[in-house]
Write an enzyme that holds these catalytic residues in place. Structure first.
Site, PDB file in Angstrom:
ATOM      1  N   GLN A  18       0.833  -1.203   0.000  1.00 58.54           N
ATOM      2  CA  GLN A  18       0.000   0.000   0.000  1.00 58.54           C
ATOM      3  C   GLN A  18       0.868   1.253   0.000  1.00 58.54           C
ATOM      4  OE1 GLN A  18      -3.205  -0.372   2.723  1.00 58.54           O
ATOM      5  NE2 GLN A  18      -3.810   1.778   2.657  1.00 58.54           N
ATOM      6  N   SER A 103       4.408  -6.165   3.140  1.00 53.74           N
ATOM      7  CA  SER A 103       3.084  -6.093   3.761  1.00 53.74           C
ATOM      8  C   SER A 103       2.028  -6.669   2.816  1.00 53.74           C
ATOM      9  CB  SER A 103       2.769  -4.651   4.169  1.00 53.74           C
ATOM     10  OG  SER A 103       1.578  -4.569   4.925  1.00 53.74           O
ATOM     11  N   LEU A 104       1.161  -5.835   2.276  1.00 58.53           N
ATOM     12  CA  LEU A 104       0.168  -6.287   1.297  1.00 58.53           C
ATOM     13  C   LEU A 104       0.816  -7.074   0.157  1.00 58.53           C
ATOM     14  CD1 LEU A 104      -2.628  -6.167  -0.197  1.00 58.53           C
ATOM     15  CD2 LEU A 104      -1.790  -4.026  -1.199  1.00 58.53           C
ATOM     16  N   ARG A 128      -8.939  -8.324   3.228  1.00 58.92           N
ATOM     17  CA  ARG A 128      -7.930  -7.814   4.167  1.00 58.92           C
ATOM     18  C   ARG A 128      -8.100  -6.315   4.345  1.00 58.92           C
ATOM     19  NH1 ARG A 128      -2.509  -5.583   3.810  1.00 58.92           N
ATOM     20  NH2 ARG A 128      -1.051  -6.497   5.333  1.00 58.92           N
ATOM     21  N   HIS A 208      -0.162  -3.420  11.554  1.00 57.81           N
ATOM     22  CA  HIS A 208       0.950  -4.221  12.077  1.00 57.81           C
ATOM     23  C   HIS A 208       1.152  -4.030  13.577  1.00 57.81           C
ATOM     24  CE1 HIS A 208       1.825  -5.394   8.016  1.00 57.81           C
ATOM     25  NE2 HIS A 208       1.955  -4.134   7.651  1.00 57.81           N
ATOM     26  N   GLN A 257       1.123 -11.324  10.218  1.00 59.71           N
ATOM     27  CA  GLN A 257       1.625 -10.040   9.713  1.00 59.71           C
ATOM     28  C   GLN A 257       0.677  -8.886  10.001  1.00 59.71           C
ATOM     29  OE1 GLN A 257      -0.038  -8.625   6.021  1.00 59.71           O
ATOM     30  NE2 GLN A 257       1.482  -9.918   5.040  1.00 59.71           N
TER      31      GLN A 257
END
Length: 321
Positions: A18, A103-104, A128, A208, A257
């Site tokens: 992102q 991440s994503l 998500r 996170h 995560q």
């Protein structure tokens, strides 16, 4: 006299998360490659909404929303990867030794490793984003990038302000998460400790961190309903910077995560220590290439994020042989 054959250069594919989005991303891929067009169509059908139109035309405010931007970035990255694979016979593209995503981007890495098909990956990314946004409404918070402070010093700041290190991106670039009032205190204390800049990130929650526990609960129920394949390529986990080689470990990582920090610097260092000399960033933007160069100036980084890059891909790959 013995003939020595040079070992092929080890390559890793990395995928953005992102923040890499921009209005217009993916349009040229859609127009240039049938395989990319197919990915966008699968994404639209999987979500029951015109995600591709949002990528191509915006509006930017709508694209930036967590629930939209997460599947959008995954869809564009997968369309780009599909176009690359579609031209493999012509460009001699190397098979990656590892895949990883920030991440994503870890979701895109799963598809690249054969764990999930593109439609399922985009659907999971949308869910998500939805669940993370809802968790942010339930437990309001935010994220701040801290520039110019080392990890031990920032860890002390976090312990004094009830915040948490969310991303270890590269030397001198860290991200913290927490309640907004605590982040304000943390930013001031970080500057007092030597940070030369803090940047408030445009996100809808304290990603996170344990603030995202409601998203974990929702994703856990969802993941249980979806078949995961065994990884065909080792995936480097965000939270441990170690290899994931089974479907069960993949599921555990996707949940972990959400509430734990992204160890991007350690992930890159792990791959370098295991022979990777070239990182190919696939998807919109060049954020990861910049981070990787700050982690190790000796490695090569390549960006493949649009149709023009794929058209030049043969020359690009020749440069890493």
């Amino acid at each position: 006299m013995r003939n020595f054959v040079a070992e092929p250069v080890k390559v890793a594919y990395v995928f953005p998360g992102q923040g890499a989005q921009w209005v217009g991303m993916g349009r040229d891929l859609y127009n240039s490659y049938d395989s990319a067009k197919a990915v966008f169509k699968q994404a639209d059908e999987a979500l029951g909404l015109p995600l591709s139109q949002l990528c191509f035309d915006g509006p930017e405010d709508e694209l930036r929303q967590t629930i939209n931007v997460q599947p959008a970035i995954v869809a564009v990255s997968l369309a780009c990867l599909s176009a690359i694979n579609d031209t493999k016979d012509d460009n001699n593209s190397p098979t990656p030794a590892f895949v990883a995503g920030h991440s994503l981007g870890e979701y895109t890495a799963l598809a690249a490793a054969g764990v999930l098909d593109p439609a399922t990956t985009v659907y999971l990314a949308r869910e998500r984003g939805r669940l993370m946004h809802q968790a942010g409404l339930m437990n309001p918070g935010g994220m701040i990038a801290v520039i110019g402070l080392n990890e031990p010093s920032l860890a002390e700041v976090c312990s004094q302000t009830d915040t948490q290190i969310a991303n270890v991106n590269c030397p001198g670039q860290l991200v913290i998460s927490g309640a907004r009032e605590n982040l304000t205190k943390a930013a001031a204390l970080a500057k007092a400790r030597g940070a030369y800049r803090t940047i408030t990130l445009q996100v809808s929650g304290a990603f996170h961190t344990p603030f995202m526990q409601p998203a974990v609960d929702g994703m856990s129920q969802l993941i249980d309903t979806i078949p995961f394949g065994e990884p065909l390529i080792p995936i480097i986990a965000n939270t441990t910077a170690q290899e994931i080689t089974t479907a069960q470990l993949v599921k555990e990582e996707l949940l972990r995560q959400l509430c734990h920090g992204v160890q991007w610097q350690r992930s890159i260092e792990y791959m370098i220590n295991n022979g990777v000399a070239t990182f190919i960033e696939i998807g919109p933007g060049k954020v990861l290439s910049g981070l990787i160069k700050r982690i190790n100036k000796k490695v090569k980084t390549l960006n493949i994020g649009d149709a023009q890059a794929i058209k030049n891909i043969k020359a690009v790959y020749q440069g890493i042989e």
